[in-house]
Write a protein that holds these residues in place. Structure first.
Motif, short mmCIF file in Angstrom:
data_model
loop_
_atom_site.label_atom_id
_atom_site.label_comp_id
_atom_site.label_asym_id
_atom_site.label_seq_id
_atom_site.Cartn_x
_atom_site.Cartn_y
_atom_site.Cartn_z
N VAL A 289 0.84 -1.19 0.00
CA VAL A 289 0.00 0.00 0.00
C VAL A 289 0.88 1.24 0.00
N ASP A 290 0.53 2.21 -0.85
CA ASP A 290 1.19 3.51 -0.87
C ASP A 290 0.67 4.32 0.32
N ARG A 291 1.54 4.80 1.17
CA ARG A 291 1.10 5.54 2.36
C ARG A 291 0.44 6.87 2.03
N ALA A 292 0.65 7.39 0.83
CA ALA A 292 -0.05 8.58 0.34
C ALA A 292 -0.06 9.71 1.37
N ALA A 293 1.11 10.07 1.86
CA ALA A 293 1.22 11.07 2.92
C ALA A 293 0.67 12.43 2.52
N HIS A 294 0.60 12.71 1.22
CA HIS A 294 0.11 14.02 0.77
C HIS A 294 -1.37 14.22 1.07
N HIS A 295 -2.07 13.16 1.44
CA HIS A 295 -3.50 13.28 1.76
C HIS A 295 -3.76 13.50 3.26
N ARG A 296 -2.75 13.41 4.08
CA ARG A 296 -2.98 13.35 5.53
C ARG A 296 -3.58 14.62 6.12
N PHE A 297 -3.35 15.75 5.50
CA PHE A 297 -3.92 17.01 6.01
C PHE A 297 -5.05 17.54 5.13
N ASP A 298 -5.49 16.72 4.18
CA ASP A 298 -6.57 17.11 3.28
C ASP A 298 -7.88 16.55 3.83
N GLU A 299 -8.51 17.30 4.71
CA GLU A 299 -9.69 16.80 5.41
C GLU A 299 -10.86 16.47 4.46
N PRO A 300 -11.16 17.30 3.44
CA PRO A 300 -12.22 16.91 2.51
C PRO A 300 -11.93 15.58 1.80
N TRP A 301 -10.67 15.39 1.39
CA TRP A 301 -10.32 14.14 0.71
C TRP A 301 -10.47 12.97 1.67
N LEU A 302 -9.99 13.12 2.91
CA LEU A 302 -10.08 12.04 3.90
C LEU A 302 -11.54 11.68 4.19
N ALA A 303 -12.40 12.70 4.29
CA ALA A 303 -13.82 12.45 4.54
C ALA A 303 -14.45 11.68 3.39
N ALA A 304 -14.10 12.07 2.16
CA ALA A 304 -14.64 11.38 1.00
C ALA A 304 -14.11 9.95 0.93
N ALA A 305 -12.83 9.77 1.25
CA ALA A 305 -12.24 8.43 1.21
C ALA A 305 -12.89 7.53 2.25
N TRP A 306 -13.15 8.05 3.45
CA TRP A 306 -13.77 7.26 4.50
C TRP A 306 -15.16 6.77 4.09
N SER A 307 -15.91 7.58 3.41
CA SER A 307 -17.29 7.23 3.05
C SER A 307 -17.39 6.45 1.74
N HIS A 308 -16.27 6.24 1.05
CA HIS A 308 -16.31 5.54 -0.22
C HIS A 308 -16.62 4.05 0.00
N PRO A 309 -17.43 3.45 -0.85
CA PRO A 309 -17.85 2.05 -0.63
C PRO A 309 -16.72 1.03 -0.71
N THR A 310 -15.60 1.37 -1.37
CA THR A 310 -14.51 0.40 -1.47
C THR A 310 -13.52 0.50 -0.32
N THR A 311 -13.65 1.52 0.52
CA THR A 311 -12.69 1.73 1.60
C THR A 311 -12.72 0.57 2.59
N LYS A 312 -11.53 0.21 3.09
CA LYS A 312 -11.40 -0.90 4.04
C LYS A 312 -10.81 -0.37 5.35
N VAL A 313 -11.34 -0.89 6.47
CA VAL A 313 -10.96 -0.42 7.80
C VAL A 313 -10.45 -1.59 8.64
N LEU A 314 -9.34 -1.37 9.33
CA LEU A 314 -8.75 -2.37 10.21
C LEU A 314 -8.99 -1.98 11.66
N PRO A 315 -9.93 -2.62 12.36
CA PRO A 315 -10.10 -2.35 13.79
C PRO A 315 -8.88 -2.89 14.56
N ILE A 316 -8.39 -2.12 15.53
CA ILE A 316 -7.23 -2.52 16.32
C ILE A 316 -7.41 -2.05 17.75
#
Length: 324
Positions: free
Chosen positions: A31-58
């Motif tokens: 996985v590409d860590r894609a650090a350039h997105h870390r402070f882009d809150e609109p992008w992060l919000a859209a990524a979180w709500s995308h149907p293909t997004t995967k989440v690892l509970p820890i």
């Protein structure tokens, strides 16, 4: 410290070749860590709500895994099924554009498929795919760092998460704090007879032996750290050092820097410090093979770079019966 290049002797040419880092269980990623997105809150919000997004509970360094015919895999949830409370960390994106997040909570979700089981990185790190191993190493390191850095080291006030989990910012003085990584050296030293130096700690299981290791001290080069640690722990003087590879070691926050080295012929007498090491010995390939076959020697586990260093010296993978 100026270190000469190693002479071309038996075994050294093969040992000094660039290693296949895919053999290092925790030095893999898909996985590409894609650090350039870390402070882009609109992008992060859209990524979180995308149907293909995967989440690892820890939680507490543990995640859910499932054992399939293809191997052990992380249990990754769609964002709408993931816990909605806790700390969210952005882990990156893959070539298909799928985004990955970790969600850290006080406990793992209580309802999952019956085949899922909780597991930690030590248990399953060597069993996972490149993608899953990289995700888990990243998530474990971030979760531990956040748990221990709730307050600012400058003014003592509370800090809050920023940068999609990769920064903590003080709520009072605005100081920014970043995840800590402690460099540590791990080394396999050989003598003129091409025997390797192995040691054991008193708290280890009976018969377990491994390479020497230690943390780099302030103002010290990694080559100096190799020589100092070997001298302090085993009384052996190191004359030559060759870098091999590195491996993240989030237990809790280290980067293991692997080396091969030659002992000074005038300084090979072993004198253990009695603190870091209880015993140390020079061992030949035949002695290692016989000891493992008799069950008297337990080699380093497959998750550690120590295993890779021993196998580079040994010349081939250690016998399968010795893997554990």
């Amino acid at each position: 410290m100026s270190l000469p290049q190693p002479p071309i002797e038996r075994g050294w040419t093969e040992l000094s070749t660039a290693p296949d880092t895919k053999q290092l269980a925790l030095a893999r990623a898909g996985v590409d860590r894609a650090a350039h997105h870390r402070f882009d809150e609109p992008w992060l919000a859209a990524a979180w709500s995308h149907p293909t997004t995967k989440v690892l509970p820890i939680a507490g360094g543990e995640v859910f895994v499932v054992d399939t015919e293809l191997g052990t895999e992380l249990v990754l949830l769609p964002s709408f099924e993931a816990p909605q409370t806790g700390d969210r960390y952005f882990l990156g994106t893959d070539e298909e554009g799928t985004s990955y997040f970790a969600m850290a909570g006080s406990s793992l979700p209580g309802r999952l498929d019956g085949d899922a089981r909780p597991a930690g990185l030590r248990e399953v790190g060597a069993l996972l795919s490149d993608r899953d191993a990289g995700l888990l190493v990243h998530a474990v390191a971030l979760e531990h760092w956040h748990r221990l850095h709730s307050f600012c080291s400058r003014c003592g006030q509370p800090t809050e998460k920023a940068g999609a989990g990769h920064v903590r910012r003080c709520t009072s003085c605005a100081a920014e704090h970043y995840p800590r990584t402690d460099p540590a050296v791990i080394m396999l030293i050989t003598d003129e007879q091409d025997r390797c130096l192995l040691g054991r700690q008193a708290i280890w299981p009976e018969g377990r032996w491994s390479t020497l290791a230690g943390f780099v001290e302030p103002g010290e080069s990694i080559e100096q750290a190799v020589a100092r640690e070997v001298l302090e722990e085993a009384g052996v003087k190191v004359a030559e050092v060759s870098y091999v590879a590195s491996q993240p070691w989030p237990f809790p926050s280290s980067l293991m820097l692997g080396f091969l080295g030659r002992a000074d012929p005038a300084g090979t007498t072993i004198t253990v410090d009695g603190e870091e090491l209880a015993e140390a010995r020079w061992i030949s390939r035949d002695e290692l093979r016989a000891g493992m076959g008799a069950g008297e020697i337990l080699p380093p586990s497959g998750i550690s770079i120590a295993r890779h260093l021993v196998e580079l010296w040994y010349g081939e993978p250690l016998p399968s019966a010795a893997r554990w």
